[in-house]
Design a protein around this motif. Structure first.
Motif, PDB file in Angstrom:
ATOM      1  N   LEU A 158     -19.977   9.166  18.183  1.00  0.00           N
ATOM      2  CA  LEU A 158     -19.255   9.550  16.976  1.00  0.00           C
ATOM      3  C   LEU A 158     -17.905  10.126  17.366  1.00  0.00           C
ATOM      4  CD1 LEU A 158     -19.226   9.865  13.895  1.00  0.00           C
ATOM      5  CD2 LEU A 158     -20.247  12.128  14.221  1.00  0.00           C
ATOM      6  N   ALA A 159     -16.826   9.486  16.912  1.00  0.00           N
ATOM      7  CA  ALA A 159     -15.475   9.898  17.278  1.00  0.00           C
ATOM      8  C   ALA A 159     -14.734  10.580  16.135  1.00  0.00           C
ATOM      9  CB  ALA A 159     -14.674   8.680  17.745  1.00  0.00           C
ATOM     10  N   GLU A 160     -15.101  10.264  14.890  1.00  0.00           N
ATOM     11  CA  GLU A 160     -14.351  10.801  13.761  1.00  0.00           C
ATOM     12  C   GLU A 160     -15.159  10.646  12.479  1.00  0.00           C
ATOM     13  OE1 GLU A 160      -9.900  10.040  11.834  1.00  0.00           O
ATOM     14  OE2 GLU A 160     -10.607   8.804  13.483  1.00  0.00           O
ATOM     15  N   THR A 161     -14.997  11.612  11.580  1.00  0.00           N
ATOM     16  CA  THR A 161     -15.599  11.520  10.249  1.00  0.00           C
ATOM     17  C   THR A 161     -14.555  11.918   9.212  1.00  0.00           C
ATOM     18  OG1 THR A 161     -16.378  13.805  10.182  1.00  0.00           O
ATOM     19  CG2 THR A 161     -17.883  12.162  11.113  1.00  0.00           C
ATOM     20  N   ALA A 162     -14.717  11.408   8.011  1.00  0.00           N
ATOM     21  CA  ALA A 162     -13.858  11.794   6.897  1.00  0.00           C
ATOM     22  C   ALA A 162     -14.652  11.636   5.610  1.00  0.00           C
ATOM     23  CB  ALA A 162     -12.595  10.940   6.851  1.00  0.00           C
ATOM     24  N   ALA A 163     -14.482  12.587   4.691  1.00  0.00           N
ATOM     25  CA  ALA A 163     -15.087  12.512   3.369  1.00  0.00           C
ATOM     26  C   ALA A 163     -13.964  12.436   2.351  1.00  0.00           C
ATOM     27  CB  ALA A 163     -15.956  13.735   3.122  1.00  0.00           C
ATOM     28  N   TYR A 164     -14.106  11.549   1.372  1.00  0.00           N
ATOM     29  CA  TYR A 164     -13.056  11.308   0.404  1.00  0.00           C
ATOM     30  C   TYR A 164     -13.468  11.761  -0.998  1.00  0.00           C
ATOM     31  CZ  TYR A 164     -10.878   8.770   4.159  1.00  0.00           C
ATOM     32  OH  TYR A 164     -10.305   8.457   5.358  1.00  0.00           O
ATOM     33  N   ALA A 165     -12.474  11.972  -1.842  1.00  0.00           N
ATOM     34  CA  ALA A 165     -12.684  12.476  -3.197  1.00  0.00           C
ATOM     35  C   ALA A 165     -13.534  11.533  -4.055  1.00  0.00           C
ATOM     36  CB  ALA A 165     -11.332  12.731  -3.875  1.00  0.00           C
ATOM     37  N   ASN A 166     -13.573  10.245  -3.718  1.00  0.00           N
ATOM     38  CA  ASN A 166     -14.388   9.295  -4.487  1.00  0.00           C
ATOM     39  C   ASN A 166     -15.844   9.257  -4.017  1.00  0.00           C
ATOM     40  OD1 ASN A 166     -14.203   7.910  -2.070  1.00  0.00           O
ATOM     41  ND2 ASN A 166     -13.440   6.011  -2.980  1.00  0.00           N
ATOM     42  N   GLY A 167     -16.209  10.167  -3.098  1.00  0.00           N
ATOM     43  CA  GLY A 167     -17.586  10.225  -2.611  1.00  0.00           C
ATOM     44  C   GLY A 167     -17.863   9.366  -1.391  1.00  0.00           C
ATOM     45  N   MET A 168     -16.890   8.582  -0.951  1.00  0.00           N
ATOM     46  CA  MET A 168     -17.067   7.744   0.232  1.00  0.00           C
ATOM     47  C   MET A 168     -16.962   8.605   1.492  1.00  0.00           C
ATOM     48  SD  MET A 168     -14.864   4.419   1.482  1.00  0.00           S
ATOM     49  CE  MET A 168     -13.467   5.328   2.123  1.00  0.00           C
ATOM     50  N   VAL A 169     -17.782   8.270   2.473  1.00  0.00           N
ATOM     51  CA  VAL A 169     -17.736   8.915   3.778  1.00  0.00           C
ATOM     52  C   VAL A 169     -17.415   7.833   4.798  1.00  0.00           C
ATOM     53  CG1 VAL A 169     -19.068  10.148   5.536  1.00  0.00           C
ATOM     54  CG2 VAL A 169     -19.413  10.663   3.114  1.00  0.00           C
ATOM     55  N   GLU A 170     -16.439   8.120   5.656  1.00  0.00           N
ATOM     56  CA  GLU A 170     -16.072   7.161   6.691  1.00  0.00           C
ATOM     57  C   GLU A 170     -16.465   7.713   8.052  1.00  0.00           C
ATOM     58  OE1 GLU A 170     -12.349   4.437   7.099  1.00  0.00           O
ATOM     59  OE2 GLU A 170     -11.911   6.326   8.129  1.00  0.00           O
ATOM     60  N   LEU A 171     -17.149   6.892   8.820  1.00  0.00           N
ATOM     61  CA  LEU A 171     -17.558   7.249  10.176  1.00  0.00           C
ATOM     62  C   LEU A 171     -16.887   6.293  11.149  1.00  0.00           C
ATOM     63  CD1 LEU A 171     -21.371   7.460   9.395  1.00  0.00           C
ATOM     64  CD2 LEU A 171     -19.750   9.363   9.450  1.00  0.00           C
ATOM     65  N   ARG A 172     -16.331   6.833  12.226  1.00  0.00           N
ATOM     66  CA  ARG A 172     -15.761   5.973  13.265  1.00  0.00           C
ATOM     67  C   ARG A 172     -16.506   6.259  14.553  1.00  0.00           C
ATOM     68  NH1 ARG A 172     -12.041   5.928  17.398  1.00  0.00           N
ATOM     69  NH2 ARG A 172     -11.318   8.050  17.016  1.00  0.00           N
ATOM     70  N   TYR A 173     -17.131   5.225  15.073  1.00  0.00           N
ATOM     71  CA  TYR A 173     -17.906   5.315  16.320  1.00  0.00           C
ATOM     72  C   TYR A 173     -17.238   4.487  17.407  1.00  0.00           C
ATOM     73  CZ  TYR A 173     -21.895   7.142  13.692  1.00  0.00           C
ATOM     74  OH  TYR A 173     -22.714   7.908  12.917  1.00  0.00           O
ATOM     75  N   GLU A 174     -17.264   4.979  18.632  1.00  0.00           N
ATOM     76  CA  GLU A 174     -16.857   4.190  19.784  1.00  0.00           C
ATOM     77  C   GLU A 174     -18.110   3.568  20.369  1.00  0.00           C
ATOM     78  OE1 GLU A 174     -15.061   7.295  22.081  1.00  0.00           O
ATOM     79  OE2 GLU A 174     -13.193   7.192  20.934  1.00  0.00           O
ATOM     80  N   VAL A 175     -18.012   2.309  20.772  1.00  0.00           N
ATOM     81  CA  VAL A 175     -19.152   1.624  21.378  1.00  0.00           C
ATOM     82  C   VAL A 175     -19.235   2.045  22.827  1.00  0.00           C
ATOM     83  CG1 VAL A 175     -20.144  -0.632  21.960  1.00  0.00           C
ATOM     84  CG2 VAL A 175     -18.887  -0.335  19.789  1.00  0.00           C
ATOM     85  N   ARG A 176     -20.401   2.506  23.230  1.00  0.00           N
ATOM     86  CA  ARG A 176     -20.602   2.926  24.631  1.00  0.00           C
ATOM     87  C   ARG A 176     -20.924   1.700  25.459  1.00  0.00           C
ATOM     88  NH1 ARG A 176     -21.981   8.800  25.710  1.00  0.00           N
ATOM     89  NH2 ARG A 176     -21.271   9.741  23.797  1.00  0.00           N
TER      90      ARG A 176
END
Length: 177
Positions: A158-176
């Motif tokens: 897990l490299a980054e997370t973000a939560a947005y006002a429209n209820g969407m959650v974004e996850l950014r993962y790096e592949v090991r």
């Protein structure tokens, strides 16, 4: 790619009518147009499956525009597809060879836009460096999974997370590796 909370990118029949959300998360960030445009500028080319391409064509026909701009777009398919733009080409050969020998020589940031089979195949072949997973606040029960048919575990960081006002959650993962 966007997915429902239960991991589907489309209904079984390919419909994505659930993508619009009326949810509100008071603590979420707003997705400013400038942010989206700046991110899209980092993408050098797109690679997608035929169903994703056909969905994009349907959105365009409904007046939503072409989501991929003038960037080179490669559609993976063995079927005859309508090609409506000069920057779109169909590829039907070996995916790893195409990416490693052709695309990587010309493009730095290759964005695999899906669908589920393409996402899984990219991971199986070791072609993906990261996974961006946008979760929408809806459960649809069944459909086309984000990663259709993975045959082994793929370790991620897990490299980054973000939560947005429209209820969407974004996850950014790096592949090991």
């Amino acid at each position: 790619m966007a997915a429902s909370l239960d991991g589907f990118i489309a209904r079984k029949d390919g419909r994505v009518d659930w993508l619009e959300t009326a949810d509100e998360f008071a603590g979420g960030a707003t997705m400013e147009p400038g942010f989206v445009e700046a991110f899209l500028e980092t993408i050098d080319c797109y690679v997608m499956g035929s169903r994703t391409y056909e969905t994009a064509l349907a959105f365009e026909a409904k007046g939503f525009g072409w989501s991929y701009g003038d960037k080179p777009t490669f559609v993976l398919s063995r079927r005859q597809l309508p090609i409506t733009r000069s920057n779109v080409a169909v590829h039907s050969g070996d995916l790893a060879q195409f990416v490693n020998e052709d695309l990587r020589a010309r493009f730095r940031n290759i964005w695999f836009a899906g669908g589920g089979m393409v996402s899984a195949e990219c991971l199986r072949l070791g072609l993906a460096d990261e996974v961006r997973y946008s979760i929408l606040p809806i459960l649809i029960g069944s459909g086309i999974p984000f990663f259709d048919g993975l045959d082994r575990d793929i370790a991620l960081h897990l490299a980054e997370t973000a939560a947005y006002a429209n209820g969407m959650v974004e996850l950014r993962y790096e592949v090991r590796r």
